[in-house]
Design a protein around this motif. Structure first.
Motif, PDB file in Angstrom:
ATOM      1  N   UNK A 347       0.836  -1.188   0.000  1.00 28.29           N
ATOM      2  CA  UNK A 347       0.000   0.000   0.000  1.00 28.29           C
ATOM      3  C   UNK A 347       0.881   1.252   0.000  1.00 28.29           C
ATOM      4  N   UNK A 348       0.440   2.275  -0.736  1.00 24.77           N
ATOM      5  CA  UNK A 348       1.177   3.548  -0.750  1.00 24.77           C
ATOM      6  C   UNK A 348       1.225   4.180   0.637  1.00 24.77           C
ATOM      7  N   UNK A 349       0.245   3.864   1.476  1.00 27.53           N
ATOM      8  CA  UNK A 349       0.204   4.425   2.825  1.00 27.53           C
ATOM      9  C   UNK A 349       1.441   4.049   3.625  1.00 27.53           C
ATOM     10  N   UNK A 350       2.090   2.969   3.276  1.00 26.45           N
ATOM     11  CA  UNK A 350       3.327   2.607   3.960  1.00 26.45           C
ATOM     12  C   UNK A 350       4.380   3.687   3.770  1.00 26.45           C
ATOM     13  N   UNK A 351       4.498   4.220   2.560  1.00 26.19           N
ATOM     14  CA  UNK A 351       5.498   5.247   2.286  1.00 26.19           C
ATOM     15  C   UNK A 351       5.128   6.582   2.898  1.00 26.19           C
ATOM     16  N   UNK A 360       9.198  -5.109   3.545  1.00 25.45           N
ATOM     17  CA  UNK A 360       8.202  -5.872   2.794  1.00 25.45           C
ATOM     18  C   UNK A 360       7.581  -6.991   3.635  1.00 25.45           C
ATOM     19  N   UNK A 361       7.826  -6.949   4.954  1.00 32.38           N
ATOM     20  CA  UNK A 361       7.097  -7.814   5.883  1.00 32.38           C
ATOM     21  C   UNK A 361       6.024  -7.025   6.622  1.00 32.38           C
ATOM     22  N   UNK A 362       5.879  -5.748   6.301  1.00 32.81           N
ATOM     23  CA  UNK A 362       4.887  -4.908   6.945  1.00 32.81           C
ATOM     24  C   UNK A 362       3.470  -5.385   6.603  1.00 32.81           C
ATOM     25  N   UNK A 363       2.492  -5.104   7.466  1.00 26.39           N
ATOM     26  CA  UNK A 363       1.115  -5.537   7.186  1.00 26.39           C
ATOM     27  C   UNK A 363       0.526  -4.916   5.919  1.00 26.39           C
ATOM     28  N   UNK A 364       1.108  -3.824   5.450  1.00 24.74           N
ATOM     29  CA  UNK A 364       0.622  -3.207   4.207  1.00 24.74           C
ATOM     30  C   UNK A 364       1.158  -3.912   2.960  1.00 24.74           C
ATOM     31  N   UNK A 365       1.979  -4.944   3.126  1.00 25.56           N
ATOM     32  CA  UNK A 365       2.634  -5.608   1.995  1.00 25.56           C
ATOM     33  C   UNK A 365       2.211  -7.071   1.897  1.00 25.56           C
ATOM     34  N   UNK A 425      -7.606  -5.387  -5.224  1.00 26.65           N
ATOM     35  CA  UNK A 425      -7.231  -4.533  -4.099  1.00 26.65           C
ATOM     36  C   UNK A 425      -8.221  -4.778  -2.966  1.00 26.65           C
ATOM     37  N   UNK A 426      -7.746  -5.391  -1.906  1.00 28.65           N
ATOM     38  CA  UNK A 426      -8.616  -5.772  -0.795  1.00 28.65           C
ATOM     39  C   UNK A 426      -8.851  -4.632   0.191  1.00 28.65           C
ATOM     40  N   UNK A 427      -8.159  -3.531   0.014  1.00 23.18           N
ATOM     41  CA  UNK A 427      -8.203  -2.444   0.983  1.00 23.18           C
ATOM     42  C   UNK A 427      -7.022  -2.472   1.914  1.00 23.18           C
ATOM     43  N   UNK A 428      -6.376  -3.635   2.040  1.00 20.95           N
ATOM     44  CA  UNK A 428      -5.170  -3.755   2.864  1.00 20.95           C
ATOM     45  C   UNK A 428      -4.052  -4.455   2.125  1.00 20.95           C
ATOM     46  N   UNK A 429      -4.254  -4.677   0.822  1.00 18.76           N
ATOM     47  CA  UNK A 429      -3.214  -5.327   0.037  1.00 18.76           C
ATOM     48  C   UNK A 429      -3.713  -5.637  -1.363  1.00 18.76           C
ATOM     49  N   UNK A 430      -2.851  -6.262  -2.157  1.00 19.16           N
ATOM     50  CA  UNK A 430      -3.146  -6.593  -3.538  1.00 19.16           C
ATOM     51  C   UNK A 430      -2.990  -8.106  -3.704  1.00 19.16           C
ATOM     52  N   UNK A 431      -4.089  -8.779  -4.039  1.00 22.30           N
ATOM     53  CA  UNK A 431      -4.090 -10.224  -4.152  1.00 22.30           C
ATOM     54  C   UNK A 431      -4.181 -10.627  -5.624  1.00 22.30           C
ATOM     55  N   UNK A 432      -3.277 -11.506  -6.094  1.00 18.27           N
ATOM     56  CA  UNK A 432      -3.308 -11.891  -7.509  1.00 18.27           C
ATOM     57  C   UNK A 432      -4.367 -12.939  -7.799  1.00 18.27           C
TER      58      UNK A 432
END
Length: 604
Positions: A347-351, A360-365, A425-432
């Motif tokens: 998520x951009x919110x991480x930055x 990249x172990x953050x909950x936003x990733x 986009x789940x709102x908390x991440x991106x699922x393929x």
């Protein structure tokens, strides 16, 4: 023929050890242990060896190995053979690993810039031996070189250069010793039966330019409905801009290239400005990309020589990132992607939370194996899904030293594929979701437009030389079982250059192009009579690359920089308001620049 030293093959290696030589630092392998073999000879006839080796590379009927990223062509296999020859001649010079000093010298040679001990390791410098990195010889090498610190150093090395990239089940497991022995044996013998086991369909011999009415219809629609218009309507705050002011007035607090000694000539288009956004003191790695609002700039490479870097221009700070390269940002500023051991989506919110670093172990990733290297991302308009595209690619990391004087080859085949991965986009991440593969002929280095409605690829010609760019519509239809996809070609541009990038209104594509030392066209473009003109010699000898805009409506190419000999303008891309960001490298120097041009805002 690959020059494999006899001492490395089918033996335990090592010299007789004296009592004194048995003493080593704690954790360091002793000379008495003896180095395991890097390779062992394989006793198979050529006719049996060749198809087994091609299958290991990822030829017909194979698992996904090297072909997960590269087109397995005769030209590419011969190229890997040449890289392997250089690796053995220059780097892998003591396969017995006689001393710690020898071990460190071999590792230094494997760096991107061997004279710079902080530069990252490069798989290119190992040739096919990058496929042997997980095997015992390389582990022994690091024990000798680093003693008790070997594990951390070895982990970093494997993360940078181990091939094939990826993990099961999407990719083949690392080669076993027996598999690598077989592969190396084929290379050692000089690739016998290559033509028989790897037949190439002839690529197109010429490029016929053409632009269908679909292009104009699409551009007219995107002018009003594309991500540039959507982001402006939503009030996206662009970095370096004053609310309500014209886009061309943005970034005025940054110095102009024309005011800097090193930036003379960078402003090639009348009326256009180039601004210097950042000077960096390390070597970036592969491409540079930025967020749609222009605030964050990301690339592989870091001051420590490992990992990647995200620059926050608004806060004037650097954020280390535990990835390799290939950054990308979704066009709505919702998220970003980096390649590491997997593809990391965050998520951009991480930055915007001002992190000290990104692990990249953050909950936003989240991470997945679906999306391969050299990916590019887009987002459907109107609340649709996000998309990632990848395909066969040709690596392009020029400008660190004098770069070969031509654009990257286009070693794509009749079995080339474009891989499209929808992302939810789940709102908390991106699922393929499931990846969709579409066959194409002789295309690769594929890029998706911000709206996810266009694809553009580099087109191969004879001997892997690029013929041009193929533009396709992406028509994706969702059903209960997933997507069906069609990709009809709507334009062909007979131009050469690197991997392209779309503007947010999708009117323009922007590329970098390396001058060819024997090209009259390149010499004339820079104002000389031909490549034989003495004035052109510094460009031919030192190399140079410039930034060009391609008008998708007409196919016209416009050069917007004129870099000095030995300067490389690279990896151009758009932010949402039409400014173009790009990297500048100086051959043989660690100082680089992040620059921005308003050229697309100047052209009619």
């Amino acid at each position: 023929m690959v020059l494999v030293p006899v001492a490395s093959v089918g033996c335990s290696g090592g010299r007789d050890a004296s009592p004194e030589s048995n003493h080593a630092a704690e954790g360091r392998a002793t000379i008495a242990e003896q180095a395991p073999p890097l390779t062992n000879r394989v006793n198979l006839p050529d006719a049996e060896l060749a198809p087994k080796a091609v299958k290991l590379l990822g030829g017909t009927g194979a698992d996904v190995n090297c072909n997960g990223c590269h087109s397995i062509t005769r030209e590419y296999v011969r190229y890997w053979r040449d890289l392997s020859n250089v690796a053995l001649t220059n780097c892998l010079t003591d396969l017995q690993v006689s001393t710690p000093e020898s071990a460190r010298a071999m590792l230094t040679c494997m760096r991107q810039v061997p004279s710079d001990p902080t530069s990252p390791f490069k798989a290119k410098n190992l040739g096919i031996f990058s496929a042997a990195v997980p095997l015992p010889w390389f582990e022994y090498l690091f024990k000798q070189a680093y003693g008790s610190d070997w594990e951390a150093e070895f982990k970093n090395f494997k993360g940078r250069v181990k091939m094939p990239v990826g993990e099961p089940p999407q990719m083949h497991a690392p080669y076993t010793q027996a598999e690598f022995d077989l592969l190396n044996e084929w290379f050692t013998r000089g690739l016998p039966k290559l033509e028989a086991v790897l037949p190439d369909d002839p690529p197109p011999s010429k490029c016929t330019a053409g632009i269908s009415p679909d292009v104009a219809a699409h551009v007219n629609q995107m002018k009003l409905e594309g991500w540039g218009a959507v982001n402006a309507e939503k009030g996206m705050l662009m970095h370096g801009c004053t609310a309500g002011a014209p886009a061309r007035d943005c970034l005025s607090s940054y110095p102009r290239a024309s005011d800097m000694p090193y930036g003379q000539g960078w402003e090639s288009l009348d009326g256009a400005k180039v601004r210097i956004l950042r000077e960096i003191s390390y070597r970036s790695d592969y491409w540079t990309r930025s967020s749609p609002d222009g605030r964050f700039v990301a690339h592989g490479g870091a001051q420590t020589g490992t990992g990647s870097t995200i620059i926050d221009l608004a806060q004037n700070r650097v954020i280390p990132a535990a990835a390799k390269y290939d950054p990308g940002f979704f066009p709505d500023n919702s998220g970003f992607v980096f390649q590491g051991t997997k593809a990391f989506f965050c998520e951009e919110s991480l930055l915007t939370s001002s992190p000290e670093k990104v692990t990249f172990t953050e909950p936003q990733c989240s991470a997945n194996n679906n999306v391969k290297l050299y990916q590019h991302v887009g987002a459907a308009l109107g609340g649709g899904d996000y998309w990632s595209v990848d395909s066969g690619f040709v690596s392009d990391n020029g400008g660190h030293t004098t770069t070969p004087s031509h654009d990257p080859l286009a070693n794509f085949t009749s079995s080339s594929k474009i891989r499209l991965t929808p992302m939810i986009h789940t709102g908390s991440g991106f699922e393929p979701e499931a990846t969709i593969e579409k066959p194409v002929l002789f295309e690769g280095d594929t890029v998706i437009s911000p709206s996810s409605r266009l694809l553009v690829s580099r087109l191969a010609g004879p001997r892997g030389v690029q013929l041009g760019y193929a533009l396709r519509r992406l028509v994706a239809t969702r059903s209960d079982t997933g997507y069906t996809v069609e990709i009809p070609e709507i334009a062909r541009y007979c131009l050469k250059g690197g991997k392209p990038n779309f503007s947010f209104d999708e009117r323009w594509m922007v590329i970098h192009h390396y001058v060819d030392k024997t090209s009259d066209q390149d010499a004339i473009d820079l104002g000389y009579r031909g490549y034989w003109d003495p004035g052109y010699a510094p460009y031919a000898n030192k190399g140079v690359s410039n930034i060009y805009l391609i008008d998708t409506l007409t196919g016209k190419r416009t050069r917007i920089t004129r870099m000095q000999p030995g300067q490389y303008a690279l990896f151009p891309h758009f932010r949402s308001d039409g400014w173009i960001y790009f990297a500048v490298r100086n051959a043989g120097q660690s100082t680089e620049y992040v620059a921005a041009s308003d050229a697309a805002l100047v052209l009619p």
